[in-house]
Every structure is written in structure tokens, then in C-alpha cells.
Design an enzyme around this catalytic site. Structure first.
Site, mmCIF file in Angstrom:
data_model
loop_
_atom_site.group_PDB
_atom_site.id
_atom_site.type_symbol
_atom_site.label_atom_id
_atom_site.label_comp_id
_atom_site.label_asym_id
_atom_site.label_seq_id
_atom_site.Cartn_x
_atom_site.Cartn_y
_atom_site.Cartn_z
ATOM 1 N N CYS A 49 0.841 -1.211 0.000
ATOM 2 C CA CYS A 49 0.000 0.000 0.000
ATOM 3 C C CYS A 49 0.875 1.261 0.000
ATOM 4 C CB CYS A 49 -0.921 0.022 1.215
ATOM 5 S SG CYS A 49 -2.014 -1.391 1.277
ATOM 6 N N ARG A 92 -7.723 -4.316 -3.261
ATOM 7 C CA ARG A 92 -7.233 -3.155 -4.029
ATOM 8 C C ARG A 92 -8.192 -2.873 -5.185
ATOM 9 N NH1 ARG A 92 -2.370 -2.745 -1.703
ATOM 10 N NH2 ARG A 92 -1.517 -4.717 -0.971
#
Lengths: 73, 216
Positions: free
Chosen positions: B53, B130
Site C-alpha cells: 500500500c 485493491r
């Protein structure tokens, strides 16, 4: 950015929006063009200032209230 | 769990209005309609202070100027708190020098995550996968991408999709496989026999009536 901090003070971006409106009512698009892009931040900030009674809406424009006028730049 | 299953079934689909929301973010309280008139890339990440991330946030920050040139705003989301988001973006800036310029939703109650189908229980029952939602200026969903927890997103592909969508909207064309800006686009095929006969005489570069390309 939030325009009003938890202790009630106007942030720098909140003050920029307020000062822009002190020279005349304006739409969020006008404020974004003059003072502070991006537009989403201006829309959110003006909503916050309106909830605090610092500005109010007049159609699609925002203008400063007496409370807002009393705030020093 | 039953409620979660029900929400997952109603995933937003392409061509439908993006689900509205009003959420606490790192830039204050934002509503979906605050972005009206701009393109919006709304994306979720599993958690703050995690390695993949962090690389993605740096990469999103790096393409932000290119997105701005195209009239696109970015909005991140995870189920972490706003304090966690603030601490993370400050840490990213301190450690890498990259300032994260876009807001991040703190979706602690998972309201937005569920409305957008960002939680895939087969991957994780608590974190968002995601996801990338590309939303147009009329707030219609135009692209949905899902990446697994282990795979970071490709920013060049996201930019390419934006370019392709804007090209299609502006010029009423389509873009072929692996298209990049500057390359020839596909002319929509005619839908009548007469149109098919005329198409091959119209001066396009045609394989046949149904596959013709032109330069914009």
C-alpha cells in the site's frame, strides 16, 4: 482540508475562502478559481462554513453572514 | 455475515451511478457530489502502514500531476481511522519525501466499502481489496478494477484507461488492445449492411468493414 478546527478556529484554507467571499458573493466554482483549487475541497469547506453560520447560501452562491464578517482576516 | 453477503451481491456496475456517500477523510468531510464535474479515481487499499500500500500511495502521488492535467481527482479509502491515515501519510512524507496530496476516506464502519463491494471475504473479511473505480464527471462508473492483496496496481494502466475513456467520449471512437495516446483508434462498426458497404470506401485503414482504424 477541514476549514474549522475542533477548537473553533478557522484554518488557513477556511480563511482564504472567507476572505474571497468578503469581497462579494460567489459560487464554489468562483471561489476555487480565485482562492483555492481543487473544487471538491471548496465545496466541502463552504458547507462546513455554512454549518458554522459563517457563510450562507443564496441560490447557487455563497455570501458571508454577520458572524463571518466579524471574524478578523 | 448475512448482511455482508447481501451487500456484495449488489456491486456497482459499469454505466450505473456511483453510490453516494458522505465520509470523514483526511481533508475533512467529503461527499461524492463534491467531485461532480471532475473525473474521480476512487481506490481502496487494505491497510495503512503496510508495504505494498505504501508503494501504491507513493505511485499515486507521483501520477497526481498527470491526473490533474486530465481533470482527474484521487480519493483513497481503507477501513482505518483518520488518525491512522494522518500518521501514515506523515510517515510516508518523512521517510520518502513524498507528500500525499489527495484525501483518504476513513471508512471505519465499512459503509462505503460495502456500498462499493470493496470487501471480498474470500480475500479478507476485515480489509478492503485493491479496488479502483473510475467515475466520470456525471458520476457514472466507467471502469472497475480489482487487484488482490498481494499485487500492487499499475499506474500507467490507470492513466491509459483515463486517456482511453476521455478519447472515446470526445471523439466517439473506441481504442484497440494495448492502445496508447497518439496511436490509431477504432472507428465504431456500422450496424447496417449499407453502412458496411460504405465503410470500406470511407478512407479509413480497414482490415474489413467491422475493423477500421483512424488517426485522431
Amino acid at each position: 482540508m477541514a476549514c474549522i478546527s475542533p477548537d473553533g478556529k478557522l484554518s488557513e484554507s477556511g480563511m482564504k475562502m472567507l476572505n474571497t467571499l468578503k469581497s462579494g458573493s460567489a459560487t464554489p466554482e468562483d471561489v476555487a478559481r480565485i482562492a483555492l483549487p481543487p473544487l471538491f475541497r471548496v465545496r466541502s469547506g463552504l458547507r462546513e462554513l455554512a454549518q458554522a453560520g459563517i457563510v450562507k447560501t443564496d441560490g447557487d452562491k455563497y455570501l458571508v453572514t454577520e458572524k463571518g464578517m466579524a471574524l478578523k482576516s | 455475515m448475512e448482511e455482508l453477503k447481501e451487500k456484495v451481491i449488489s456491486l456497482p456496475r459499469l454505466g450505473e451511478p456511483a453510490p453516494s456517500f458522505e465520509s470523514t477523510t483526511t481533508h475533512g468531510v467529503l461527499k461524492l457530489e463534491d467531485f461532480k464535474g471532475n473525473w474521480l479515481i476512487m481506490f481502496s487499499h487494505p491497510a495503512d502502514f503496510t508495504p505494498v500500500c505504501t508503494t501504491e500511495f507513493i505511485a499515486f502521488a507521483e501520477i497526481y500531476p498527470e491526473l490533474q492535467k486530465r481533470g482527474v481527482e484521487l480519493l483513497g479509502l481503507s477501513v482505518d481511522s483518520v488518525s491512522s491515515h494522518i500518521a501514515w501519510v506523515r510517515n510516508v512524507e518523512e521517510k520518502t519525501g513524498v507528500k500525499i496530496p489527495f484525501p483518504i476516506i476513513a471508512d471505519l464502519n465499512k459503509e462505503v466499502s460495502l456500498a462499493y463491494g470493496m470487501i471480498h471475504p474470500g480475500q479478507s473479511k476485515t480489509e478492503t481489496v485493491r479496488c479502483v473505480f473510475i467515475i466520470d464527471p456525471k458520476q457514472i462508473i466507467r471502469t472497475v478494477l480489482y487487484y488482490p492483496l498481494t499485487t500492487g496496481r499499475n499506474m500507467q494502466e490507470i492513466l491509459r484507461i483515463i486517456d482511453a475513456l476521455q478519447m472515446a467520449d470526445e471523439h466517439h471512437v473506441a481504442t484497440p488492445a494495448n492502445w496508447k495516446p497518439g496511436e490509431k483508434v477504432v472507428v465504431p462498426p456500422p450496424n447496417t449492411q449499407e453502412g458496411a458497404e460504405e465503410r470500406v470506401k470511407e478512407g479509413y485503414e480497414c482490415v474489413d468493414w467491422y475493423l477500421c482504424r483512424k488517426k485522431i
